[in-house]
Design a protein around this motif. Structure first.
Motif, PDB file in Angstrom:
ATOM      1  N   ASP A  98       0.841  -1.214   0.000  1.00  0.00           N
ATOM      2  CA  ASP A  98       0.000   0.000   0.000  1.00  0.00           C
ATOM      3  C   ASP A  98       0.869   1.254   0.000  1.00  0.00           C
ATOM      4  OD1 ASP A  98      -2.258  -1.540  -0.076  1.00  0.00           O
ATOM      5  OD2 ASP A  98      -2.742  -1.332   2.059  1.00  0.00           O
ATOM      6  N   ASN A  99       1.917   1.228  -0.837  1.00  0.00           N
ATOM      7  CA  ASN A  99       2.855   2.349  -1.035  1.00  0.00           C
ATOM      8  C   ASN A  99       3.718   2.657   0.186  1.00  0.00           C
ATOM      9  OD1 ASN A  99       1.958   2.855  -3.724  1.00  0.00           O
ATOM     10  ND2 ASN A  99       0.164   3.917  -2.897  1.00  0.00           N
ATOM     11  N   ASN A 100       3.786   1.743   1.121  1.00  0.00           N
ATOM     12  CA  ASN A 100       4.623   1.942   2.306  1.00  0.00           C
ATOM     13  C   ASN A 100       5.600   0.782   2.455  1.00  0.00           C
ATOM     14  OD1 ASN A 100       3.335   4.372   3.359  1.00  0.00           O
ATOM     15  ND2 ASN A 100       1.596   3.050   3.851  1.00  0.00           N
ATOM     16  N   ALA A 101       6.733   1.064   3.093  1.00  0.00           N
ATOM     17  CA  ALA A 101       7.690  -0.005   3.392  1.00  0.00           C
ATOM     18  C   ALA A 101       7.035  -0.993   4.348  1.00  0.00           C
ATOM     19  CB  ALA A 101       8.950   0.586   4.014  1.00  0.00           C
ATOM     20  N   LEU A 102       7.437  -2.258   4.278  1.00  0.00           N
ATOM     21  CA  LEU A 102       6.870  -3.251   5.189  1.00  0.00           C
ATOM     22  C   LEU A 102       7.230  -2.888   6.631  1.00  0.00           C
ATOM     23  CD1 LEU A 102       7.530  -6.595   3.261  1.00  0.00           C
ATOM     24  CD2 LEU A 102       5.499  -5.149   3.249  1.00  0.00           C
ATOM     25  N   PRO A 103       6.309  -3.122   7.556  1.00  0.00           N
ATOM     26  CA  PRO A 103       6.523  -2.677   8.944  1.00  0.00           C
ATOM     27  C   PRO A 103       7.621  -3.453   9.670  1.00  0.00           C
ATOM     28  CG  PRO A 103       4.585  -4.080   8.796  1.00  0.00           C
ATOM     29  CD  PRO A 103       5.037  -3.826   7.383  1.00  0.00           C
ATOM     30  N   LYS A 104       8.092  -2.886  10.742  1.00  0.00           N
ATOM     31  CA  LYS A 104       9.091  -3.536  11.586  1.00  0.00           C
ATOM     32  C   LYS A 104       8.487  -4.825  12.146  1.00  0.00           C
ATOM     33  CE  LYS A 104      12.124  -2.692  15.548  1.00  0.00           C
ATOM     34  NZ  LYS A 104      12.499  -1.728  16.626  1.00  0.00           N
ATOM     35  N   GLY A 105       9.264  -5.879  12.136  1.00  0.00           N
ATOM     36  CA  GLY A 105       8.762  -7.162  12.624  1.00  0.00           C
ATOM     37  C   GLY A 105       8.321  -8.091  11.506  1.00  0.00           C
ATOM     38  N   THR A 106       8.336  -7.599  10.244  1.00  0.00           N
ATOM     39  CA  THR A 106       7.981  -8.437   9.092  1.00  0.00           C
ATOM     40  C   THR A 106       9.065  -9.492   8.858  1.00  0.00           C
ATOM     41  OG1 THR A 106       6.738  -6.673   7.994  1.00  0.00           O
ATOM     42  CG2 THR A 106       7.571  -8.453   6.607  1.00  0.00           C
ATOM     43  N   VAL A 107       8.628 -10.704   8.574  1.00  0.00           N
ATOM     44  CA  VAL A 107       9.562 -11.804   8.281  1.00  0.00           C
ATOM     45  C   VAL A 107       9.217 -12.370   6.906  1.00  0.00           C
ATOM     46  CG1 VAL A 107      10.405 -14.065   8.995  1.00  0.00           C
ATOM     47  CG2 VAL A 107       9.777 -12.378  10.722  1.00  0.00           C
ATOM     48  N   VAL A 108      10.218 -12.532   6.035  1.00  0.00           N
ATOM     49  CA  VAL A 108      10.009 -13.106   4.705  1.00  0.00           C
ATOM     50  C   VAL A 108      10.743 -14.437   4.636  1.00  0.00           C
ATOM     51  CG1 VAL A 108      10.147 -12.730   2.222  1.00  0.00           C
ATOM     52  CG2 VAL A 108       9.940 -10.764   3.747  1.00  0.00           C
ATOM     53  N   THR A 109      10.000 -15.500   4.332  1.00  0.00           N
ATOM     54  CA  THR A 109      10.593 -16.836   4.277  1.00  0.00           C
ATOM     55  C   THR A 109      10.184 -17.546   2.981  1.00  0.00           C
ATOM     56  OG1 THR A 109       8.714 -17.780   5.483  1.00  0.00           O
ATOM     57  CG2 THR A 109      10.628 -17.098   6.776  1.00  0.00           C
ATOM     58  N   LEU A 110      10.865 -18.651   2.693  1.00  0.00           N
ATOM     59  CA  LEU A 110      10.511 -19.472   1.539  1.00  0.00           C
ATOM     60  C   LEU A 110       9.366 -20.407   1.919  1.00  0.00           C
ATOM     61  CD1 LEU A 110      13.884 -20.598  -0.101  1.00  0.00           C
ATOM     62  CD2 LEU A 110      12.101 -19.202  -1.149  1.00  0.00           C
ATOM     63  N   LYS A 111       8.262 -20.322   1.190  1.00  0.00           N
ATOM     64  CA  LYS A 111       7.140 -21.237   1.377  1.00  0.00           C
ATOM     65  C   LYS A 111       7.334 -22.454   0.471  1.00  0.00           C
ATOM     66  CE  LYS A 111       2.818 -22.358   2.546  1.00  0.00           C
ATOM     67  NZ  LYS A 111       2.432 -22.762   3.903  1.00  0.00           N
ATOM     68  N   ASP A 112       7.914 -22.218  -0.678  1.00  0.00           N
ATOM     69  CA  ASP A 112       8.203 -23.253  -1.674  1.00  0.00           C
ATOM     70  C   ASP A 112       9.396 -22.770  -2.489  1.00  0.00           C
ATOM     71  OD1 ASP A 112       7.995 -25.507  -3.198  1.00  0.00           O
ATOM     72  OD2 ASP A 112       5.854 -25.307  -3.597  1.00  0.00           O
ATOM     73  N   ALA A 113       9.822 -23.568  -3.469  1.00  0.00           N
ATOM     74  CA  ALA A 113      11.002 -23.203  -4.257  1.00  0.00           C
ATOM     75  C   ALA A 113      10.830 -21.884  -4.988  1.00  0.00           C
ATOM     76  CB  ALA A 113      11.325 -24.313  -5.260  1.00  0.00           C
ATOM     77  N   ASN A 114       9.609 -21.594  -5.440  1.00  0.00           N
ATOM     78  CA  ASN A 114       9.362 -20.341  -6.162  1.00  0.00           C
ATOM     79  C   ASN A 114       8.279 -19.483  -5.505  1.00  0.00           C
ATOM     80  OD1 ASN A 114       7.264 -22.079  -6.796  1.00  0.00           O
ATOM     81  ND2 ASN A 114       7.003 -21.277  -8.858  1.00  0.00           N
ATOM     82  N   GLN A 115       8.059 -19.704  -4.209  1.00  0.00           N
ATOM     83  CA  GLN A 115       7.054 -18.908  -3.498  1.00  0.00           C
ATOM     84  C   GLN A 115       7.607 -18.411  -2.168  1.00  0.00           C
ATOM     85  OE1 GLN A 115       3.516 -20.682  -1.452  1.00  0.00           O
ATOM     86  NE2 GLN A 115       2.305 -19.454  -2.886  1.00  0.00           N
TER      87      GLN A 115
END
Length: 284
Positions: A98-115
């Motif tokens: 929504d045009n904003n940087a992801l908030p503090k505490g956000t975690v990005v992980t691999l759900k699958d090889a391409n997801q």
């Protein structure tokens, strides 16, 4: 005599060397031809206040009190490059919401090889999966270091990349004039088809105007399939029949006693497309 033998040996050695060189060259050419690189693109993305994988605008209940989620599927394999910048698919810096940087505490992980799965602080979606937008960095790279292409901003709760025909390559550089004419005609036909589809959607929406209001849920966990659930705002849903893109939905009773029209299509549709393709009629 010795000179003649030496000359023959040298000649044979040259022939063998040239043969090996040509073999290796042909093998390399075949390898390159067979390992054609696929463009790195976004295939789809959806938002979910919990992890039930059901796509809907406003869930009745948030069953996951840990996080809110966004799932992004890419055309190619992605990995954690360990870089803390916008080229890494597993870095929060690679996405804006929504045009904003992801908030503090956000975690990005691999759900699958391409997801990838983006875990947002619980409540960040404010209890709704839509309307939201996710933008992916133009610097994002896949496992092989290829930079992402095409549309990088997608609407949520669920959107499919607009470049669904990206694997169809034009051959205008090698085709004849006749082939080019055919290709142009095909493009014209495709455009007409798109207009026809748009017109059909408008007609469906017009037809539904006198029908009960409804809510929609979809699931896209099965490739090339969209599972659809439609709940009518009616005390007598059995008096109606519901279809999506020509596929009839079956009226079933959920474990909570709700009557829901459920079925599937043989194509993957975005949430907006499903809403446009729903047809409600009175049962005969």
């Amino acid at each position: 005599m010795k000179k003649k033998v030496i000359a023959i040996v040298i000649l044979l050695a040259l022939v063998v060397s040239v043969g090996i060189f040509m073999f290796n060259k042909n093998s390399a050419t075949k390898t390159n031809a067979n390992s054609k690189q696929i463009d790195f693109k976004i295939k789809s993305a959806f938002a979910d206040v919990d992890s039930d994988m059901i796509i809907e605008n406003t869930p009745k209940e948030d069953t996951d009190k840990k996080y809110d989620y966004i799932f992004v599927t890419f055309s190619n394999v992605v990995v954690d490059t360990k870089k803390d910048d916008s080229s890494n698919p597993l870095s929060a810096k690679s996405y804006t919401f929504d045009n904003n940087a992801l908030p503090k505490g956000t975690v990005v992980t691999l759900k699958d090889a391409n997801q990838v799965m983006i875990e947002l602080p619980n409540g960040y979606l404010k209890g709704v999966n839509a309307p939201h937008s996710l933008k992916v960095s133009k610097d994002l790279k896949d496992k092989d270091g290829q930079t992402i292409k095409d549309s990088l901003e997608i609407k949520l709760p669920y959107s499919i990349s607009s470049t669904t025909n990206s694997n169809k390559q034009t051959e205008s550089n090698t085709s004849t004039k006749k082939e080019n004419t055919t290709d142009n005609s095909q493009k014209s036909d495709d455009k007409k088809s798109d207009n026809k589809t748009s017109s059909s959607s408008e007609k469906l929406n017009s037809t539904n105007s006198d029908m009960p209001k409804y809510s929609v849920k979809i699931m896209n966990t099965v490739p090339q399939t969209t599972i659809v659930a439609v709940t009518l705002d009616s005390s007598n849903p059995e008096n109606y029949k519901v279809s999506v893109a020509g596929s009839n939905l079956e009226l079933k009773t959920s474990n909570k006693g709700e009557k829901v029209f459920v079925g599937s299509t043989d194509k993957q549709y975005s949430f907006d497309e499903v809403n446009k393709l729903i047809k409600i009629e009175k049962a005969k």
